[in-house]
Write a protein that holds these residues in place. Structure first.
Motif, PDB file in Angstrom:
ATOM      1  N   ARG A  31      -6.775  -2.654   8.214  1.00 36.23           N
ATOM      2  CA  ARG A  31      -6.426  -1.880   9.289  1.00 36.23           C
ATOM      3  C   ARG A  31      -6.911  -2.524  10.736  1.00 36.23           C
ATOM      4  O   ARG A  31      -8.185  -3.056  11.009  1.00 36.23           O
ATOM      5  CB  ARG A  31      -7.184  -0.452   9.136  1.00 36.23           C
ATOM      6  N   ASP A  64      -3.276   4.100  -0.850  1.00 37.32           N
ATOM      7  CA  ASP A  64      -4.254   4.718  -0.272  1.00 37.32           C
ATOM      8  C   ASP A  64      -5.092   5.388  -1.349  1.00 37.32           C
ATOM      9  O   ASP A  64      -4.817   5.226  -2.643  1.00 37.32           O
ATOM     10  CB  ASP A  64      -4.069   5.462   1.087  1.00 37.32           C
ATOM     11  N   VAL A 116       0.754   2.892   2.032  1.00 40.39           N
ATOM     12  CA  VAL A 116       0.970   2.789   3.420  1.00 40.39           C
ATOM     13  C   VAL A 116       0.572   1.458   3.874  1.00 40.39           C
ATOM     14  O   VAL A 116       0.364   0.371   3.306  1.00 40.39           O
ATOM     15  CB  VAL A 116      -0.772   3.431   3.758  1.00 40.39           C
ATOM     16  N   GLU A 156      -1.901  -3.687   7.975  1.00 41.10           N
ATOM     17  CA  GLU A 156      -1.572  -4.337   9.472  1.00 41.10           C
ATOM     18  C   GLU A 156      -2.242  -5.291   9.672  1.00 41.10           C
ATOM     19  O   GLU A 156      -1.844  -6.037  10.779  1.00 41.10           O
ATOM     20  CB  GLU A 156      -2.450  -2.987  10.104  1.00 41.10           C
ATOM     21  N   GLU A 162       2.233  -3.329   2.201  1.00 43.38           N
ATOM     22  CA  GLU A 162       1.812  -1.935   1.775  1.00 43.38           C
ATOM     23  C   GLU A 162       0.858  -2.011   0.710  1.00 43.38           C
ATOM     24  O   GLU A 162       1.042  -2.845  -0.214  1.00 43.38           O
ATOM     25  CB  GLU A 162       3.080  -1.193   1.358  1.00 43.38           C
ATOM     26  N   ASN A 166      -0.375   7.087  -2.254  1.00 43.10           N
ATOM     27  CA  ASN A 166       0.663   6.739  -1.479  1.00 43.10           C
ATOM     28  C   ASN A 166       0.479   5.534  -0.745  1.00 43.10           C
ATOM     29  O   ASN A 166      -0.767   4.919  -0.348  1.00 43.10           O
ATOM     30  CB  ASN A 166       0.425   7.818  -0.383  1.00 43.10           C
TER      31      ASN A 166
END
Length: 384
Positions: free
Chosen positions: A180, A224, A230, A233, A221, A228
């Motif tokens: 992140r 999490d 996510v 980045e 991806e 799911n």
């Protein structure tokens, strides 16, 4: 032997905090006249500190507020291992409190954050501040560094340095703070691994004058905590093609950091090619170093040598035994403690990574991000 005791606090009780505590427990392994003692620990999660309270008898304080450690006159130095977004405030507070600091890379989430830390270091010259980077203390890497200092290579033709691992190869691995931007920063793998790669080149004055980067997101991806998917980045892998210009030499240098490198558990390497001498070392084969001496007209042959256990600081271990990652951490901590106690009269010449070297790494990583955005080679500030 009477030993100088350096009282440490640990901020961040995760994996690397535990590694430091384990290294401190093995201090009798070294033949030195100084010794760290962990007396206090801090983590935002009280459960994380319990391991230290149970395993490290010297710990007398555990807290969730790091400022309690900074206000404690019984603490001389801090080892800090927290996510990148927390570096600036905590590192600055440690330095202002007059505690010596060994902090984890990259010394700030970005160049601006790093500059704040570097500015604070300049205001407190009596506080020793260093960045964690243990791989140059492997015996093979240490010997390669000695050869560079001795000037054996003649005209350097090319340098390659890298740190590769495959811990993120499995796409099912859950996302964490390193994926992140808010916690790891835009650098991605460069911020997480790059100081290890740049430590030795920067130490020998090989600062890139320009950078062309190839950055990749291999796994886009991850699940999490609820399962799911996510977005990831940050960059998984980075290859930086650089040009080095010193007062008397000019040569290409390739720097690579990879979180997804199949077949590599934790591989750090350095290769230097010169007209008179070439050498390379990799933790993939930690007992060996390769070298190729050359004189005009002679045969060219690589020599593969098993290097002894000995690194910067002598130990009770004989040369026939094998050196490992935990030994490199022990040697790095010895260098940090040696510099606290002896400053310029250290027992050996290789220091831990400096704030100036961390700043230089930020300049390179920032240029690499610009190169990725523009597709162009980016000239570093203050360089030709």
């Amino acid at each position: 032997m009477s030993k100088k005791i350096i009282r440490f606090g640990v901020i961040g009780c995760g994996l690397m905090g535990k590694e430091f505590a384990s290294a401190a427990a093995r201090w009798c392994h070294l033949n030195v006249d100084f010794e760290p003692k962990i007396v206090a620990v801090c983590d935002a999660n009280p459960e994380a500190a319990k391991w230290f309270q149970e395993k490290v008898p010297s710990v007398v304080k555990a807290t969730t507020d790091y400022k309690e450690l900074l206000a404690d006159p019984e603490i001389d130095a801090i080892y800090c291992a927290v996510p990148h977004n927390l570096h600036t405030q905590i590192y600055v507070d440690i330095i202002r409190a007059g505690k010596h600091l060994l902090g984890e890379k990259p010394f700030g989430i970005d160049k601006e954050a790093n500059q704040i830390i570097v500015d604070e270091v300049a205001k407190h010259p009596d506080v020793l501040v260093r960045c964690s980077s243990e791989f140059p203390f492997y015996p093979g890497a240490y010997r390669l560094g000695q050869w560079i200092r001795e000037g054996r290579f003649g005209t350097i033709m090319e340098v390659e340095a890298g740190f590769w691992h495959s811990s993120d190869l499995d796409p099912r691995k859950a996302i964490n703070w390193k994926r992140r931007i808010s916690t790891n920063g835009e650098y991605g793998c460069m911020g997480d691994l790059g100081m290890h790669v740049m430590h030795m080149p920067l130490r020998f004055g090989w600062k890139p004058s320009n950078v062309r980067s190839l950055l990749t997101k291999v796994v886009k991806e991850r699940p999490d905590h609820t399962g799911n998917l996510v977005p990831c980045e940050t960059w998984d892998n980075a290859i930086l093609a650089c040009e080095v210009k010193t007062e008397d030499q000019q040569f290409p240098m390739i720097l690579s950091t990879k979180r997804i490198a199949p077949g590599h558990a934790n591989t750090w390497f350095l290769r230097v090619t010169g007209t008179d001498f070439s050498a390379e070392f990799s933790t993939k084969n930690p007992k060996q170093i390769a070298s190729l001496p050359y004189t005009p007209g002679s045969e060219q042959a690589w020599h593969i040598t098993d290097v002894p256990y000995q690194s910067g600081y002598s130990t009770i271990t004989g040369g026939i035994f094998e050196f490992g990652f935990s030994d490199s951490i022990l040697q790095m901590w010895a260098a940090f403690c040696d510099e606290i106690v002896n400053r310029d009269a250290m027992q050996q010449p290789f220091r831990c990574a400096t704030p100036e070297e961390a700043l230089a790494s930020h300049e390179v990583f920032t240029a690499a991000l610009e190169s990725e955005r523009t597709g162009q080679t980016v000239t570093l500030s203050g360089r030709d």
